[in-house]
Enzyme design. Structure first.
Site, PDB file in Angstrom:
ATOM      1  N   ASP A 166      21.121 -36.640 -35.170  1.00 20.66           N
ATOM      2  CA  ASP A 166      20.278 -35.548 -34.699  1.00 20.66           C
ATOM      3  C   ASP A 166      18.793 -35.780 -34.970  1.00 20.66           C
ATOM      4  OD1 ASP A 166      20.774 -35.356 -37.384  1.00 20.66           O
ATOM      5  OD2 ASP A 166      21.271 -33.229 -37.393  1.00 20.66           O
ATOM      6  N   TYR A 244      12.701 -40.486 -41.442  1.00 24.36           N
ATOM      7  CA  TYR A 244      13.239 -41.357 -42.484  1.00 24.36           C
ATOM      8  C   TYR A 244      12.319 -42.539 -42.796  1.00 24.36           C
ATOM      9  CZ  TYR A 244      17.637 -38.823 -42.684  1.00 24.36           C
ATOM     10  OH  TYR A 244      18.576 -37.847 -42.882  1.00 24.36           O
TER      11      TYR A 244
END
Length: 445
Positions: A166, A244
């Protein structure tokens, strides 16, 4: 149509079932089989699903089993969201890495390697069983590290396993929203590996709107990634990185922040979800209410250490709703009904990125139809991104080799080669530490 959910006792399964309840079209999922090794967790999640189904006429029938082969037989789609070692394993991944002064996040760096080493053998066993018991089924993989696990399974299932995440969806949605565009009408030029990708363009009606965002410091600093990475850094990159990548670009700060927290993310979730599953043992507990309350807390604290390090503040309300379940549903619809669509997915490269071989799993926009997901040709990455992608893909290959051979030496090599592990001696200590706390790594010798 039968959907089997592996990891069916997992906390986020009600999100998937909730998405299924919105699908009323012909050819929809009519049967859901939950599989898990823990029957008490299966019972708890089944209670939540039953309450969800109570207000929807003709909801998909739900059954649960601890027998994997039984769960796989006759499946049209198999959704894999297992967590080998549970949240206790995740907490150990974090703790061992942080003790050596390196990142312990579950998919990035040392923690991701440890998670992959104990997950790949289980995922390969599942893939082999699917090939034998449900050869026509499509596997949708959400098990982390998603790209690595999808690549491991693809060696036995080919293109019938597709990884989802996601993060790219949420990133594209935030960029479109800040630009005043409808996310459904935008084409997102995104490329990389799972949890290691960049948005390099966002086209609306054929026009790339990303340069407008990058040129406007106020606009760029108004949303999650602008706050997380900083306006100057995003303008230097000329792209918007997946959240990330904060672990790579601000690694020292991230490690320090993780070392200073009272509980790591894994330990927090382990305690939080233990309370939920314990509450579900009471017959009078309101299952859906308890699950909603726990989920809201979980989403609000997502990547809290990174946001605190960057001074990014609280998450926006629109970012608390997840999204992977919508990707999974759109993927199933496109394949089952030939409803052609475009989704950012983890699939085999097949020449899309020239710096990687054809079998390397990457994360890129794909055209999806009844024949599966087909990666769209993308422009080459800039050198700095190419170097990072190739380095991390090289580490993933060493993890796969270690899992296949059981070689402790190869496992050390995987850790040592990762950009966020700065010493061969640290790599050796990590392997020692992880094999001490994870019974599932006893195969390394």
């Amino acid at each position: 149509m039968k959907l089997t959910i592996l990891g069916g006792g997992g906390f986020r399964v009600p999100l998937v079932y909730g998405a299924l309840l919105t699908d009323r079209a012909e050819g929809r999922v009519t049967e859901v089989v939950l599989h898990d090794l823990d029957d008490s967790r299966l019972y708890a999640v089944a209670r939540v699903l039953n309450e969800q189904a109570a207000v929807v006429p003709d909801a998909p029938r739900v059954t649960a089993t601890t027998d994997l082969d039984e769960a796989l037989r006759g499946a049209d789609f198999i959704f894999s969201a297992i967590r080998v070692g549970g949240l206790e394993g995740r907490a150990n991944d974090e703790r061992v890495a942080l003790a050596e002064g390196v990142l312990g996040q579950e998919t990035v760096g040392a923690g991701g390697i440890a998670y992959g080493l104990r997950t790949v053998p289980v995922a390969v066993d599942i893939a082999r069983r699917v090939a034998r018991l449900a050869p026509d089924a499509w596997v949708i993989n959400f098990t982390n590290p998603a790209g690595l696990v999808t690549e491991a399974m693809s060696r036995h299932l080919g293109d019938r396993v597709i990884g989802i995440c996601d993060s790219p969806v949420g990133l594209g949605r935030r960029i479109a929203r800040v630009l005043g565009a409808d996310p459904k009408e935008a084409w997102i030029d995104y490329v990389g590996l799972n949890h290691l990708g960049w948005v390099r363009g966002l086209r609306v009606a054929g026009r790339d709107e990303l340069p407008r965002l990058l040129a406007d410091a106020d606009l760029l600093g108004s949303f999650e990634e602008g706050k997380l990475f900083g306006v100057d850094w995003l303008q230097s990159l000329g792209a918007i990185p997946n959240e990330y990548l904060h672990y790579y670009y601000f690694n020292r700060e991230a490690v320090r922040a993780y070392q200073q927290v009272e509980k790591t993310r894994g330990a927090f979730l382990a305690d939080q979800q233990a309370r939920f599953y314990e509450e579900m043992k009471r017959p009078d507990a309101a299952a859906l209410t308890a699950w909603d309350r726990t989920r809201a807390e979980r989403e609000a604290t997502y990547m809290a250490e990174n946001r605190e390090t960057a001074g990014a503040g609280e998450r926006e309300a629109d970012d608390l709703s997840g999204g992977y379940e919508k990707v999974a549903l759109a993927l199933m619809r496109a394949i089952a009904r030939d409803e052609r669509t475009t989704l950012i997915l983890n699939v085999r490269n097949q020449g899309t990125l020239s710096v990687l071989d054809a079998d390397a799993v990457i994360e890129v926009p794909c055209l999806v139809d009844a024949n599966g997901a087909h990666p769209v040709t993308v422009a080459p990455l800039p050198d700095h991104a190419t170097g990072l992608v190739c380095a991390v893909k090289g580490v993933e290959r060493e993890v796969l080799a270690a899992a296949e051979s059981g070689s402790r030496t190869t496992a050390v090599k995987a850790f040592a080669l990762h950009p966020l592990v700065d010493s061969v001696n640290v790599a050796r200590k990590l392997v020692e530490g992880y094999t001490d706390v994870h019974p599932g790594l006893a195969y390394l010798r």
